[in-house]
Design a protein around this motif. Structure first.
Motif, PDB file in Angstrom:
ATOM      1  N   TRP A   1      68.285 -83.227  -2.682  1.00  0.00           N
ATOM      2  CA  TRP A   1      69.516 -83.526  -3.427  1.00  0.00           C
ATOM      3  C   TRP A   1      69.572 -85.006  -3.784  1.00  0.00           C
ATOM      4  O   TRP A   1      69.775 -85.382  -4.944  1.00  0.00           O
ATOM      5  CB  TRP A   1      70.720 -83.122  -2.577  1.00  0.00           C
ATOM      6  N   GLY A   2      69.379 -85.859  -2.775  1.00  0.00           N
ATOM      7  CA  GLY A   2      69.441 -87.292  -3.026  1.00  0.00           C
ATOM      8  C   GLY A   2      68.388 -87.755  -4.010  1.00  0.00           C
ATOM      9  O   GLY A   2      68.673 -88.530  -4.936  1.00  0.00           O
ATOM     10  N   MET A   3      67.157 -87.271  -3.836  1.00  0.00           N
ATOM     11  CA  MET A   3      66.077 -87.725  -4.713  1.00  0.00           C
ATOM     12  C   MET A   3      66.233 -87.194  -6.137  1.00  0.00           C
ATOM     13  O   MET A   3      65.915 -87.892  -7.099  1.00  0.00           O
ATOM     14  CB  MET A   3      64.730 -87.339  -4.112  1.00  0.00           C
ATOM     15  N   TYR A   4      66.721 -85.954  -6.269  1.00  0.00           N
ATOM     16  CA  TYR A   4      66.950 -85.417  -7.606  1.00  0.00           C
ATOM     17  C   TYR A   4      68.015 -86.239  -8.335  1.00  0.00           C
ATOM     18  O   TYR A   4      67.846 -86.611  -9.505  1.00  0.00           O
ATOM     19  CB  TYR A   4      67.376 -83.959  -7.522  1.00  0.00           C
ATOM     20  N   ALA A   5      69.120 -86.533  -7.652  1.00  0.00           N
ATOM     21  CA  ALA A   5      70.187 -87.320  -8.281  1.00  0.00           C
ATOM     22  C   ALA A   5      69.693 -88.724  -8.621  1.00  0.00           C
ATOM     23  O   ALA A   5      69.999 -89.267  -9.690  1.00  0.00           O
ATOM     24  CB  ALA A   5      71.400 -87.382  -7.353  1.00  0.00           C
ATOM     25  N   TYR A   6      68.912 -89.304  -7.723  1.00  0.00           N
ATOM     26  CA  TYR A   6      68.417 -90.664  -7.926  1.00  0.00           C
ATOM     27  C   TYR A   6      67.384 -90.723  -9.041  1.00  0.00           C
ATOM     28  O   TYR A   6      67.295 -91.730  -9.766  1.00  0.00           O
ATOM     29  CB  TYR A   6      67.822 -91.164  -6.611  1.00  0.00           C
ATOM     30  N   HIS A   7      66.608 -89.672  -9.219  1.00  0.00           N
ATOM     31  CA  HIS A   7      65.552 -89.663 -10.225  1.00  0.00           C
ATOM     32  C   HIS A   7      66.109 -89.989 -11.613  1.00  0.00           C
ATOM     33  O   HIS A   7      65.437 -90.630 -12.429  1.00  0.00           O
ATOM     34  CB  HIS A   7      64.868 -88.299 -10.246  1.00  0.00           C
ATOM     35  N   ALA A   8      67.325 -89.593 -11.893  1.00  0.00           N
ATOM     36  CA  ALA A   8      67.919 -89.800 -13.222  1.00  0.00           C
ATOM     37  C   ALA A   8      68.187 -91.273 -13.511  1.00  0.00           C
ATOM     38  O   ALA A   8      68.298 -91.665 -14.689  1.00  0.00           O
ATOM     39  CB  ALA A   8      69.222 -89.006 -13.336  1.00  0.00           C
ATOM     40  N   VAL A   9      68.300 -92.100 -12.465  1.00  0.00           N
ATOM     41  CA  VAL A   9      68.666 -93.511 -12.663  1.00  0.00           C
ATOM     42  C   VAL A   9      67.684 -94.464 -11.991  1.00  0.00           C
ATOM     43  O   VAL A   9      67.872 -95.679 -12.047  1.00  0.00           O
ATOM     44  CB  VAL A   9      70.092 -93.771 -12.118  1.00  0.00           C
ATOM     45  N   ALA A  10      66.642 -93.935 -11.389  1.00  0.00           N
ATOM     46  CA  ALA A  10      65.721 -94.749 -10.586  1.00  0.00           C
ATOM     47  C   ALA A  10      64.714 -95.494 -11.465  1.00  0.00           C
ATOM     48  O   ALA A  10      64.412 -95.071 -12.592  1.00  0.00           O
ATOM     49  CB  ALA A  10      64.968 -93.858  -9.601  1.00  0.00           C
ATOM     50  N   PRO A  11      64.148 -96.584 -10.943  1.00  0.00           N
ATOM     51  CA  PRO A  11      63.049 -97.243 -11.652  1.00  0.00           C
ATOM     52  C   PRO A  11      61.822 -96.335 -11.696  1.00  0.00           C
ATOM     53  O   PRO A  11      61.701 -95.392 -10.905  1.00  0.00           O
ATOM     54  CB  PRO A  11      62.792 -98.503 -10.816  1.00  0.00           C
ATOM     55  N   ALA A  12      60.905 -96.626 -12.614  1.00  0.00           N
ATOM     56  CA  ALA A  12      59.762 -95.750 -12.864  1.00  0.00           C
ATOM     57  C   ALA A  12      58.929 -95.493 -11.602  1.00  0.00           C
ATOM     58  O   ALA A  12      58.488 -94.372 -11.359  1.00  0.00           O
ATOM     59  CB  ALA A  12      58.884 -96.343 -13.962  1.00  0.00           C
ATOM     60  N   ALA A  13      58.712 -96.518 -10.789  1.00  0.00           N
ATOM     61  CA  ALA A  13      57.892 -96.350  -9.581  1.00  0.00           C
ATOM     62  C   ALA A  13      58.534 -95.359  -8.622  1.00  0.00           C
ATOM     63  O   ALA A  13      57.848 -94.541  -7.999  1.00  0.00           O
ATOM     64  CB  ALA A  13      57.691 -97.699  -8.894  1.00  0.00           C
ATOM     65  N   HIS A  14      59.843 -95.425  -8.513  1.00  0.00           N
ATOM     66  CA  HIS A  14      60.545 -94.496  -7.623  1.00  0.00           C
ATOM     67  C   HIS A  14      60.553 -93.086  -8.205  1.00  0.00           C
ATOM     68  O   HIS A  14      60.463 -92.111  -7.450  1.00  0.00           O
ATOM     69  CB  HIS A  14      61.971 -94.979  -7.375  1.00  0.00           C
TER      70      HIS A  14
END
Length: 231
Positions: free
Chosen positions: A81-94
């Motif tokens: 859940w956290g990683m999916y939500a973060y993927h939308a706004v995360a830097p490319a490396a993340h």
């Protein structure tokens, strides 16, 4: 958040990461990005413990900042859940790391036939049709979402064939039980949590103190929302 340890650290990091990802969608500030980055790093640290142990995709409970042989499939859902939500706004490396980690989650559990060794007991949760099924559908669906590989979609279809979480829940079972007790004139109070025994005398007939049941419904709700968005 950089050095989490304990039984529920993966859950806490995942939920906190989701909260900061949503925060970034509202106010993309340096502090929001810093907090999201720290929460994500917490999950990375636990993930790397599995990699170094020769089990990429294994998220253990890192007691005392050390790898362990314990985990819970429940915690994978909050991490996803956290990683999916973060993927939308995360830097490319993340974003690249998130795709790698989630694919590894799916690969690991498929490689051990969805079997967990826990306190000397072997538990195959792949046969589960309820909330546990929703978690396995989610992990594989996200792996397919991020990689496009057919193997994950095949797993999704396999688990959907045995799913019953879209037509009922553990709360449904409790409601049926209470209705049956009422028909029989034997309505009771129930405390289904292993903690909080002190609360049992405070419950009235027909009341149930939930713990696991409530969180299981939350897992289904999270999985359903993400699945709706991605597939």
């Amino acid at each position: 958040w950089e050095y989490l340890h304990g039984e529920n650290s993966i859950t806490h990091a995942g939920i906190y990461l989701a909260s900061q990802a949503y925060r970034m969608q509202v106010e993309d500030t340096p502090d929001a990005r810093a907090q999201a980055g720290k929460a994500f790093h917490s999950l990375e640290l636990v993930y790397e413990m599995g990699v170094k142990s020769g089990k990429p995709g294994w998220l253990c409970k890192p007691y005392g900042f050390r790898p362990s042989e314990q985990t819970s499939p429940d915690q994978y859902l909050d991490a996803c859940w956290g990683m999916y939500a973060y993927h939308a706004v995360a830097p490319a490396a993340h974003r690249r790391k998130i795709a790698e980690m989630i694919a590894a989650f799916a690969d690991y559990w498929r490689s051990v036939n969805y079997t967990l060794n826990y306190f000397g007991n072997r538990w195959n949760f792949g046969a589960h049709g309820g909330y546990g099924n929703a978690k396995l559908v989610l992990v594989n669906a996200l792996a397919h979402h991020f990689t496009g590989q057919q193997v994950y979609l095949d797993e999704v279809r396999k688990f959907l064939d045995r799913a019953d979480w879209m037509t009922g829940s553990s709360v449904t079972g409790w409601r049926w039980r209470l209705e049956q007790e009422q028909r029989e004139g034997k309505l009771q109070a129930h405390n289904e949590t292993p903690i909080g025994g002190w609360a049992t005398p405070l419950l009235k007939p027909g009341e149930v103190l939930f713990w696991e049941t409530a969180i299981h419904c939350k897992y289904v709700a999270v999985a359903a929302e993400i699945l709706q968005e991605t597939h």
